[in-house]
Design a protein around this motif. Structure first.
Motif, PDB file in Angstrom:
ATOM      1  N   TYR A   7     -15.404 -14.123   3.522  1.00  0.00           N
ATOM      2  CA  TYR A   7     -14.700 -13.673   3.090  1.00  0.00           C
ATOM      3  C   TYR A   7     -15.061 -14.054   1.430  1.00  0.00           C
ATOM      4  N   TYR A   8     -14.468 -13.069   1.102  1.00  0.00           N
ATOM      5  CA  TYR A   8     -14.943 -12.086  -0.536  1.00  0.00           C
ATOM      6  C   TYR A   8     -13.519 -11.667  -1.063  1.00  0.00           C
ATOM      7  N   GLY A   9     -13.610 -11.831  -2.375  1.00  0.00           N
ATOM      8  CA  GLY A   9     -12.081 -11.686  -2.956  1.00  0.00           C
ATOM      9  C   GLY A   9     -11.767 -12.766  -3.616  1.00  0.00           C
ATOM     10  N   LYS A  17      -6.242 -16.914   0.185  1.00  0.00           N
ATOM     11  CA  LYS A  17      -6.445 -15.351  -0.158  1.00  0.00           C
ATOM     12  C   LYS A  17      -5.081 -15.030  -0.988  1.00  0.00           C
ATOM     13  N   HIS A  18      -5.832 -13.983  -2.245  1.00  0.00           N
ATOM     14  CA  HIS A  18      -4.427 -13.085  -2.280  1.00  0.00           C
ATOM     15  C   HIS A  18      -4.929 -11.999  -3.425  1.00  0.00           C
ATOM     16  N   GLY A  19      -4.644 -10.856  -3.031  1.00  0.00           N
ATOM     17  CA  GLY A  19      -5.368  -9.711  -3.538  1.00  0.00           C
ATOM     18  C   GLY A  19      -6.134  -8.925  -3.009  1.00  0.00           C
ATOM     19  N   LYS A  20      -6.505  -8.548  -3.550  1.00  0.00           N
ATOM     20  CA  LYS A  20      -8.005  -7.284  -2.471  1.00  0.00           C
ATOM     21  C   LYS A  20      -9.586  -7.874  -2.582  1.00  0.00           C
ATOM     22  N   THR A  32     -10.947  -4.564   4.713  1.00  0.00           N
ATOM     23  CA  THR A  32     -11.588  -4.710   3.306  1.00  0.00           C
ATOM     24  C   THR A  32      -9.484  -4.336   2.734  1.00  0.00           C
ATOM     25  N   GLY A  33      -9.020  -4.975   1.641  1.00  0.00           N
ATOM     26  CA  GLY A  33      -7.535  -4.235   1.210  1.00  0.00           C
ATOM     27  C   GLY A  33      -7.448  -5.431   0.784  1.00  0.00           C
ATOM     28  N   ASP A  34      -6.137  -5.311   0.748  1.00  0.00           N
ATOM     29  CA  ASP A  34      -4.687  -6.732   0.610  1.00  0.00           C
ATOM     30  C   ASP A  34      -4.685  -7.529   1.129  1.00  0.00           C
ATOM     31  N   PHE A  35      -4.575  -8.864   0.760  1.00  0.00           N
ATOM     32  CA  PHE A  35      -4.144  -9.703   1.308  1.00  0.00           C
ATOM     33  C   PHE A  35      -2.994 -10.390   0.696  1.00  0.00           C
ATOM     34  N   PHE A  36      -2.481 -11.426   1.319  1.00  0.00           N
ATOM     35  CA  PHE A  36      -1.007 -11.696   0.350  1.00  0.00           C
ATOM     36  C   PHE A  36      -0.482 -13.272   1.205  1.00  0.00           C
ATOM     37  N   GLU A  37      -1.152 -13.957   0.052  1.00  0.00           N
ATOM     38  CA  GLU A  37      -0.591 -15.508   0.431  1.00  0.00           C
ATOM     39  C   GLU A  37      -1.646 -15.915   1.666  1.00  0.00           C
ATOM     40  N   ASP A  38      -2.732 -15.497   1.922  1.00  0.00           N
ATOM     41  CA  ASP A  38      -3.815 -16.024   2.449  1.00  0.00           C
ATOM     42  C   ASP A  38      -3.794 -15.013   4.383  1.00  0.00           C
TER      43      ASP A  38
END
Length: 185
Positions: A7-9, A17-20, A32-38
């Protein structure tokens, strides 16, 4: 990760993981894209090891909302998704050149739609279980038309068949795609 996932971000304060970002799973799938609270939630692109690609909305890693799915065999679907399946309004273009635009119910053509065949034939009407079923109109590329009832993909029930050559049209009953002549009692 120990299974080979990378994981990169950005991470939040709880190391989720939170964000792009971008995650490559051990099986070769990449998101590749949005993550919200993992969780893979928001908008992103999934490139599967099989060659399939999905770009669109996700909730908790499942296709949910609007998106586009390109399968490795060349079929393309653009439209609504629910619970990882085509559900709602959408357009499916097959590698053979057929185009269906209409309603889907959990991956099945169901409801109203229009199917344009690569040979020039067109059907517009009701679908059930991926088949022409209910009321509809079929227009052959040679100009012949049938308007009426369908069942299990065939002309079945009451309808009208017309020929473009000036031959008189037939209005009556059909069964499994064949004219049924009902003799008076």
């Amino acid at each position: 990760y120990s299974d080979g996932t990378v994981y990169y971000g950005p991470l939040d304060a709880d190391y989720r993981k939170h964000g792009k970002g971008t995650i490559t799973l051990a099986n070769g799938d990449t998101y590749t894209g949005d993550f919200f609270e993992d969780k893979l939630t928001g908008y992103g692109t999934f490139s599967f090891a099989s060659g399939d690609i999905y770009e669109g909305d996700l909730i908790d890693g499942k296709k949910e909302g609007r998106g586009k799915y390109i399968s490795s065999d060349g079929n393309v679907y653009e439209g609504d998704f629910k619970a990882d399946m085509r559900h709602g309004k959408g357009k499916l273009t097959t590698v053979d050149g057929d185009v269906y635009e209409g309603d889907f119910n959990y991956d099945i053509k169901s409801g109203n739609g229009k199917y344009i065949y690569s040979n020039g034939d067109v059907y517009e009407g009701e679908f059930k279980g991926d088949l022409r079923h209910g009321e509809g109109k079929y227009i052959w590329a040679n100009g012949e038309t049938y308007t009426g009832d369908f069942a299990n993909g065939n002309m079945n029930g009451f309808g009208t068949y017309t020929w473009p050559t000036g031959r008189a049209s037939y209005t009556g009953y059909f069964e499994n795609g064949v004219i049924v002549v009902i003799e008076p009692q």
